[in-house]
Motif scaffolding. Sequence first.
Motif, PDB file in Angstrom:
ATOM      1  N   GLY A  61     -71.605  10.546  -5.759  1.00 40.29           N
ATOM      2  CA  GLY A  61     -72.707   9.624  -5.991  1.00 40.29           C
ATOM      3  C   GLY A  61     -72.457   8.713  -7.175  1.00 40.29           C
ATOM      4  O   GLY A  61     -72.707   7.499  -7.115  1.00 40.29           O
ATOM      5  N   LYS A  62     -71.930   9.267  -8.255  1.00 40.02           N
ATOM      6  CA  LYS A  62     -71.642   8.457  -9.443  1.00 40.02           C
ATOM      7  C   LYS A  62     -70.548   7.430  -9.149  1.00 40.02           C
ATOM      8  O   LYS A  62     -70.621   6.286  -9.609  1.00 40.02           O
ATOM      9  N   ALA A  63     -69.545   7.833  -8.401  1.00 42.00           N
ATOM     10  CA  ALA A  63     -68.464   6.898  -8.062  1.00 42.00           C
ATOM     11  C   ALA A  63     -68.984   5.765  -7.183  1.00 42.00           C
ATOM     12  O   ALA A  63     -68.620   4.602  -7.365  1.00 42.00           O
ATOM     13  N   GLN A  64     -69.849   6.089  -6.228  1.00 44.16           N
ATOM     14  CA  GLN A  64     -70.399   5.065  -5.342  1.00 44.16           C
ATOM     15  C   GLN A  64     -71.249   4.063  -6.113  1.00 44.16           C
ATOM     16  O   GLN A  64     -71.170   2.854  -5.892  1.00 44.16           O
ATOM     17  N   VAL A  65     -72.055   4.572  -7.046  1.00 50.56           N
ATOM     18  CA  VAL A  65     -72.910   3.682  -7.835  1.00 50.56           C
ATOM     19  C   VAL A  65     -72.062   2.798  -8.753  1.00 50.56           C
ATOM     20  O   VAL A  65     -72.307   1.586  -8.874  1.00 50.56           O
ATOM     21  N   GLU A  66     -71.055   3.390  -9.393  1.00 51.88           N
ATOM     22  CA  GLU A  66     -70.211   2.595 -10.275  1.00 51.88           C
ATOM     23  C   GLU A  66     -69.480   1.503  -9.496  1.00 51.88           C
ATOM     24  O   GLU A  66     -69.346   0.361  -9.966  1.00 51.88           O
ATOM     25  N   GLU A  89     -72.358  -0.873   1.215  1.00 55.95           N
ATOM     26  CA  GLU A  89     -70.922  -0.645   1.359  1.00 55.95           C
ATOM     27  C   GLU A  89     -70.489   0.604   0.597  1.00 55.95           C
ATOM     28  O   GLU A  89     -69.715   1.414   1.101  1.00 55.95           O
ATOM     29  N   ALA A  90     -70.996   0.764  -0.639  1.00 61.13           N
ATOM     30  CA  ALA A  90     -70.573   1.899  -1.461  1.00 61.13           C
ATOM     31  C   ALA A  90     -71.027   3.222  -0.871  1.00 61.13           C
ATOM     32  O   ALA A  90     -70.316   4.227  -0.949  1.00 61.13           O
ATOM     33  N   PHE A  91     -72.223   3.239  -0.254  1.00 61.41           N
ATOM     34  CA  PHE A  91     -72.774   4.490   0.265  1.00 61.41           C
ATOM     35  C   PHE A  91     -72.490   4.667   1.760  1.00 61.41           C
ATOM     36  O   PHE A  91     -73.086   5.519   2.401  1.00 61.41           O
ATOM     37  N   ARG A  92     -71.578   3.851   2.284  1.00 61.98           N
ATOM     38  CA  ARG A  92     -71.293   3.928   3.718  1.00 61.98           C
ATOM     39  C   ARG A  92     -70.855   5.327   4.141  1.00 61.98           C
ATOM     40  O   ARG A  92     -71.287   5.845   5.175  1.00 61.98           O
ATOM     41  N   SER A  93     -69.991   5.970   3.335  1.00 56.81           N
ATOM     42  CA  SER A  93     -69.502   7.303   3.709  1.00 56.81           C
ATOM     43  C   SER A  93     -70.639   8.316   3.734  1.00 56.81           C
ATOM     44  O   SER A  93     -70.663   9.221   4.566  1.00 56.81           O
ATOM     45  N   THR A  94     -71.612   8.159   2.811  1.00 55.24           N
ATOM     46  CA  THR A  94     -72.762   9.058   2.792  1.00 55.24           C
ATOM     47  C   THR A  94     -73.659   8.809   3.998  1.00 55.24           C
ATOM     48  O   THR A  94     -74.149   9.750   4.635  1.00 55.24           O
ATOM     49  N   LEU A  95     -73.870   7.553   4.321  1.00 55.89           N
ATOM     50  CA  LEU A  95     -74.756   7.208   5.422  1.00 55.89           C
ATOM     51  C   LEU A  95     -74.158   7.555   6.779  1.00 55.89           C
ATOM     52  O   LEU A  95     -74.860   7.523   7.791  1.00 55.89           O
ATOM     53  N   GLU A  96     -72.865   7.870   6.806  1.00 53.61           N
ATOM     54  CA  GLU A  96     -72.251   8.275   8.067  1.00 53.61           C
ATOM     55  C   GLU A  96     -72.844   9.583   8.579  1.00 53.61           C
ATOM     56  O   GLU A  96     -72.723   9.901   9.761  1.00 53.61           O
ATOM     57  N   GLU A  97     -73.485  10.349   7.682  1.00 48.82           N
ATOM     58  CA  GLU A  97     -74.186  11.559   8.127  1.00 48.82           C
ATOM     59  C   GLU A  97     -75.240  11.192   9.168  1.00 48.82           C
ATOM     60  O   GLU A  97     -75.515  11.960  10.088  1.00 48.82           O
ATOM     61  N   VAL A  98     -75.830  10.011   9.002  1.00 48.24           N
ATOM     62  CA  VAL A  98     -76.850   9.558   9.949  1.00 48.24           C
ATOM     63  C   VAL A  98     -76.208   9.190  11.279  1.00 48.24           C
ATOM     64  O   VAL A  98     -76.675   9.575  12.355  1.00 48.24           O
ATOM     65  N   GLY A  99     -75.109   8.419  11.199  1.00 43.92           N
ATOM     66  CA  GLY A  99     -74.468   7.951  12.423  1.00 43.92           C
ATOM     67  C   GLY A  99     -73.900   9.061  13.275  1.00 43.92           C
ATOM     68  O   GLY A  99     -73.833   8.933  14.505  1.00 43.92           O
ATOM     69  N   ASP A 100     -73.465  10.162  12.655  1.00 44.46           N
ATOM     70  CA  ASP A 100     -72.836  11.256  13.395  1.00 44.46           C
ATOM     71  C   ASP A 100     -73.827  12.329  13.830  1.00 44.46           C
ATOM     72  O   ASP A 100     -73.434  13.328  14.421  1.00 44.46           O
ATOM     73  N   ARG A 121     -62.380   3.098  -5.132  1.00 47.13           N
ATOM     74  CA  ARG A 121     -62.285   3.110  -3.669  1.00 47.13           C
ATOM     75  C   ARG A 121     -61.342   4.196  -3.184  1.00 47.13           C
ATOM     76  O   ARG A 121     -61.606   4.856  -2.167  1.00 47.13           O
ATOM     77  N   ARG A 122     -60.238   4.406  -3.912  1.00 43.84           N
ATOM     78  CA  ARG A 122     -59.321   5.499  -3.552  1.00 43.84           C
ATOM     79  C   ARG A 122     -60.021   6.847  -3.681  1.00 43.84           C
ATOM     80  O   ARG A 122     -59.896   7.706  -2.796  1.00 43.84           O
ATOM     81  N   GLU A 123     -60.762   7.036  -4.783  1.00 44.09           N
ATOM     82  CA  GLU A 123     -61.442   8.311  -5.002  1.00 44.09           C
ATOM     83  C   GLU A 123     -62.494   8.565  -3.926  1.00 44.09           C
ATOM     84  O   GLU A 123     -62.631   9.684  -3.426  1.00 44.09           O
ATOM     85  N   ILE A 124     -63.248   7.511  -3.572  1.00 53.96           N
ATOM     86  CA  ILE A 124     -64.291   7.677  -2.556  1.00 53.96           C
ATOM     87  C   ILE A 124     -63.669   7.983  -1.197  1.00 53.96           C
ATOM     88  O   ILE A 124     -64.200   8.793  -0.431  1.00 53.96           O
ATOM     89  N   ARG A 125     -62.524   7.366  -0.907  1.00 58.73           N
ATOM     90  CA  ARG A 125     -61.837   7.686   0.354  1.00 58.73           C
ATOM     91  C   ARG A 125     -61.421   9.146   0.391  1.00 58.73           C
ATOM     92  O   ARG A 125     -61.540   9.813   1.424  1.00 58.73           O
ATOM     93  N   GLU A 126     -60.934   9.652  -0.754  1.00 55.34           N
ATOM     94  CA  GLU A 126     -60.539  11.060  -0.816  1.00 55.34           C
ATOM     95  C   GLU A 126     -61.751  11.970  -0.639  1.00 55.34           C
ATOM     96  O   GLU A 126     -61.678  12.986   0.064  1.00 55.34           O
ATOM     97  N   MET A 127     -62.848  11.625  -1.290  1.00 57.34           N
ATOM     98  CA  MET A 127     -64.063  12.436  -1.149  1.00 57.34           C
ATOM     99  C   MET A 127     -64.622  12.339   0.263  1.00 57.34           C
ATOM    100  O   MET A 127     -65.196  13.290   0.787  1.00 57.34           O
ATOM    101  N   LYS A 128     -64.450  11.180   0.899  1.00 52.15           N
ATOM    102  CA  LYS A 128     -64.878  11.025   2.287  1.00 52.15           C
ATOM    103  C   LYS A 128     -64.076  11.950   3.195  1.00 52.15           C
ATOM    104  O   LYS A 128     -64.619  12.511   4.158  1.00 52.15           O
TER     105      LYS A 128
END
Length: 488
Positions: free
Chosen positions: A181-186, A333-344, A243-250
């Motif tokens: 969450g902190k990485a996405q906000v930053e 855009e930043a929270f896209r990976s989090t919002l994928e919980e909705v899409g799936d 972006r690299r860190e968020i991809r890894e967390m994704k």
Amino acid sequence: MSHTSDIFDAKASALADDDSWHLSDPDFVSYDGDQFEREERAAMRRVSGLSTEIEDVTEVEYRQLRLERVVLVGVWSEGTAEEAENSLRELAALAETAGSTVLAGVVQRRYRPDPATYVGSGKAKELAEIVAAEGADTVVADSQLAPNQRRALEDVVKVKVIDRTALILDIFAQHAKSREGKAQVELAQLQYLLPRLRGWGESMSRQAGGRVAGGEGIGSRGPGETKIELDRRRINTRIAKLRREIREMKTVRDTKRSGRRANHVPSVAIAGYTNAGKSSLLNRITGAGALVENALFATLDPTIRRAQTSDGRDYTLADTVGFVRSLPHELVEAFRSTLEEVGDADLLLHVVDGSHPDPEGQITAVREVLADVWDDPNEHPREIVVINKTDMADPEVLARLLRHEKDAIAVSARTGEGIEELQQLIADELPRQDIVLTLLVPYSRGDVVNTLHTDAEVLSEEHDAEGTRLQVKVFAHQADAYSEFVTS
């Protein structure tokens, strides 16, 4: 109400006192198109009831820092006066959530925001007078300002000016708790900041070039890169790293999600407008103990809990970040990976605040954001509109929403009203293991029997000389995996 460009008056700077500006009575001789009346153009429309200033000084003794004192300003370009005021009231709630004290709010009636100062030069001066009279130190605009608009407005009002996007980003920064969450906000903050870097004084000036430029000549030349350019390069480097860190967390999130999929656990996602009661609903259904707070964006990090239908089937329930009108594109855009919980998810619970002045506007805003998240708008989960806070809502509003929304149910997460009906609706909508198979599994394939006990519903089991005979119920997508063991 939108207007076409041929009736646009570039110099119009109006503030309407009511919603009668659009009346076009042909018998009214002074009417010459959709022009604003002189009184409306001359008046600054105050929005009452926004002040959150504390009257009792004893209430703030515990506070270490004085809260920012803000004046809100909005431009009303379309829609009704009520919609414009509701938008400013939401901005007041956002400002209060961020820790500010709202002193006043004004709305200006214009065909479109002024490209220079957002409200026009004359109204900017009036706004400066209000700021001075109220003793404010910040102006918050109810739109995303272009960098030049913010600078020009600051030059007139003489205090800090921020826009709706910066305010929402600040709230997200305060509420983010997890590393993701902190990485996405930053990331969102840096993307917003990058085009808004502004130079101040000599420290930001370009390198000196002899006596003409700096007056000093040798010894005064800079390193070849201005401070703004240096800051911009550092920000771009940081954005790439985030972006690299968020991809890894994704990847970790996708692994967990695929694990749930492998175990065939159905999933339900809760989405909706901020402060609609999503976390309260999660707690009521699962007893999760998620943070519940009467504040905007209290939940940023998704909470996923396991629940059970009335007939004993397990499923997961995910609480996601709330949405808001004009949610910054950077945040989507930043929270896209989090919002994928909705899409799936297999089922989407779209929670709506039934007591809000404009619940239909909330529904539209949420669906607009979700449309940006889903790669294929035609392949999204079944949506159930859950109208929450029925204990505080107007019965006529509830009846209207239930009539207009195809799949809707009214509940109260606080009192428990309608929760049993919602749980039964979830059980009815979730995918079932309704394919019946009769299988003969050799004793050498004990792993298959073990998997069936884990992933399928075993109706009967017998052991004979040839192997284990089972009658099971499986999901449709599981049937092919056991085709080689099917028997009559």
